[in-house]
Write a protein that holds these residues in place. Structure first.
Motif, PDB file in Angstrom:
ATOM      1  N   LEU A   1      -2.666  27.431 -35.491  1.00 56.11           N
ATOM      2  CA  LEU A   1      -2.097  28.388 -34.591  1.00 56.11           C
ATOM      3  C   LEU A   1      -2.520  27.751 -33.293  1.00 56.11           C
ATOM      4  N   LEU A   2      -1.752  27.499 -32.366  1.00 56.80           N
ATOM      5  CA  LEU A   2      -2.089  26.962 -30.927  1.00 56.80           C
ATOM      6  C   LEU A   2      -1.636  27.979 -30.229  1.00 56.80           C
ATOM      7  N   VAL A   3      -2.534  28.654 -29.178  1.00 58.33           N
ATOM      8  CA  VAL A   3      -2.200  29.680 -28.257  1.00 58.33           C
ATOM      9  C   VAL A   3      -2.667  29.290 -26.747  1.00 58.33           C
ATOM     10  N   ASP A   4      -1.497  29.676 -25.999  1.00 62.58           N
ATOM     11  CA  ASP A   4      -1.724  29.165 -24.700  1.00 62.58           C
ATOM     12  C   ASP A   4      -2.365  30.211 -23.895  1.00 62.58           C
TER      13      ASP A   4
ATOM     14  N   SER B   1     -11.713  28.457 -22.320  1.00 60.37           N
ATOM     15  CA  SER B   1     -10.362  28.471 -22.795  1.00 60.37           C
ATOM     16  C   SER B   1      -9.958  29.919 -23.514  1.00 60.37           C
ATOM     17  N   GLY B   2     -10.918  30.839 -23.586  1.00 57.53           N
ATOM     18  CA  GLY B   2     -10.575  32.035 -23.999  1.00 57.53           C
ATOM     19  C   GLY B   2     -10.827  32.597 -25.784  1.00 57.53           C
ATOM     20  N   LYS B   3     -11.646  31.438 -26.185  1.00 59.09           N
ATOM     21  CA  LYS B   3     -11.979  31.674 -27.645  1.00 59.09           C
ATOM     22  C   LYS B   3     -12.705  32.979 -27.782  1.00 59.09           C
TER      23      LYS B   3
ATOM     24  N   ASP C   1      -0.982  40.086 -30.900  1.00 61.50           N
ATOM     25  CA  ASP C   1      -0.395  40.598 -32.201  1.00 61.50           C
ATOM     26  C   ASP C   1       0.206  39.438 -32.729  1.00 61.50           C
ATOM     27  N   LYS C   2       0.598  38.262 -32.422  1.00 61.00           N
ATOM     28  CA  LYS C   2       0.861  37.026 -32.940  1.00 61.00           C
ATOM     29  C   LYS C   2      -0.218  36.385 -33.776  1.00 61.00           C
ATOM     30  N   VAL C   3      -1.496  36.405 -32.849  1.00 58.72           N
ATOM     31  CA  VAL C   3      -2.715  35.833 -33.482  1.00 58.72           C
ATOM     32  C   VAL C   3      -3.055  36.668 -34.629  1.00 58.72           C
ATOM     33  N   LEU C   4      -3.044  38.051 -34.616  1.00 56.52           N
ATOM     34  CA  LEU C   4      -3.299  38.910 -35.667  1.00 56.52           C
ATOM     35  C   LEU C   4      -2.294  38.872 -36.849  1.00 56.52           C
TER      36      LEU C   4
ATOM     37  N   ILE D   1      -5.695  26.963 -26.014  1.00 55.41           N
ATOM     38  CA  ILE D   1      -5.285  25.701 -25.171  1.00 55.41           C
ATOM     39  C   ILE D   1      -5.211  26.215 -23.641  1.00 55.41           C
ATOM     40  N   LEU D   2      -5.721  25.684 -22.835  1.00 55.17           N
ATOM     41  CA  LEU D   2      -5.737  25.911 -21.432  1.00 55.17           C
ATOM     42  C   LEU D   2      -5.880  24.635 -20.681  1.00 55.17           C
ATOM     43  N   GLU D   3      -4.761  24.362 -20.164  1.00 62.76           N
ATOM     44  CA  GLU D   3      -4.556  22.871 -19.456  1.00 62.76           C
ATOM     45  C   GLU D   3      -5.168  22.817 -18.171  1.00 62.76           C
ATOM     46  N   ASP D   4      -4.939  24.023 -17.515  1.00 63.55           N
ATOM     47  CA  ASP D   4      -5.361  24.089 -16.189  1.00 63.55           C
ATOM     48  C   ASP D   4      -6.916  24.073 -15.629  1.00 63.55           C
TER      49      ASP D   4
END
Length: 174
Positions: A152-155, A12-14, A165-168, A106-109
């Motif tokens: 914080l939920l990240v797509d 998922s990109g963690k 930048d939002k996560v930072l 979060i990665l739904e695909d």
């Protein structure tokens, strides 16, 4: 100083996000797969993957505590699927007066997850593909978000630059 717990299914990109955040903040990244793979690859040691997983977390928690005690910010890169993980993380952050943060990728695909798993350089402990959607989601599809802090939920289907930048900003707010 902060303690960030990453969360999300494999692929998922963690790890990508954790490494990018570490470059921007100077935080130490503890990657669950690195520790677990080292245990599984130890000469003469024969660990069941579940035993290696538990031992990995024991090692990681000791390292998280050590780094926080030294005043270092820490990112724990693991699926964080169990409530006890969040409880342990928040307790350690509180003990060492670190700001606690929680980010879920979060990665739904499921096809994109499978593509990522098959194309990344995999460590011994890592999944290499989605064998079946049902089995995969049964094993990884239920994470435990903390109730006392705003996760914080990240797509993570989007490019990293579109949310880094939002996560930072989230990680750096007290």
């Amino acid at each position: 100083m902060f303690f960030l717990q990453m969360s999300g299914v494999p692929g998922s990109g963690k790890s990508t996000l954790a490494r990018a955040l570490a470059k921007k903040t100077g935080a130490v990244v503890l990657d669950h797969d690195v520790v677990k793979s080292a245990l599984l690859e130890s000469d003469g040691a024969e660990f069941d993957t579940r035993v290696a997983g538990k031992m990995s977390y024991d090692i990681e928690w000791a390292l998280v505590e050590s780094f926080l005690a030294q005043g270092l910010s820490v990112i724990l890169d693991s699926p964080c699927l169990y409530t006890v993980m969040v409880e342990k993380g928040t307790a350690l952050a509180y003990k060492h007066q670190a700001t606690y943060k929680y980010v879920e990728c979060i990665l739904e695909d499921i096809h994109e997850i499978d593509t990522r798993l098959q194309t990344r350089p995999a460590l011994t402990s890592q999944n290499r593909q989605v064998t079946s959607k049902e089995t995969f989601l049964a094993a990884f599809g239920t994470s435990q978000k903390p109730t006392h802090t705003q996760p914080l939920l990240v797509d993570s289907s989007r490019p990293l630059d579109s949310y880094l930048d939002k996560v930072l900003a989230y990680v750096q707010e007290s």
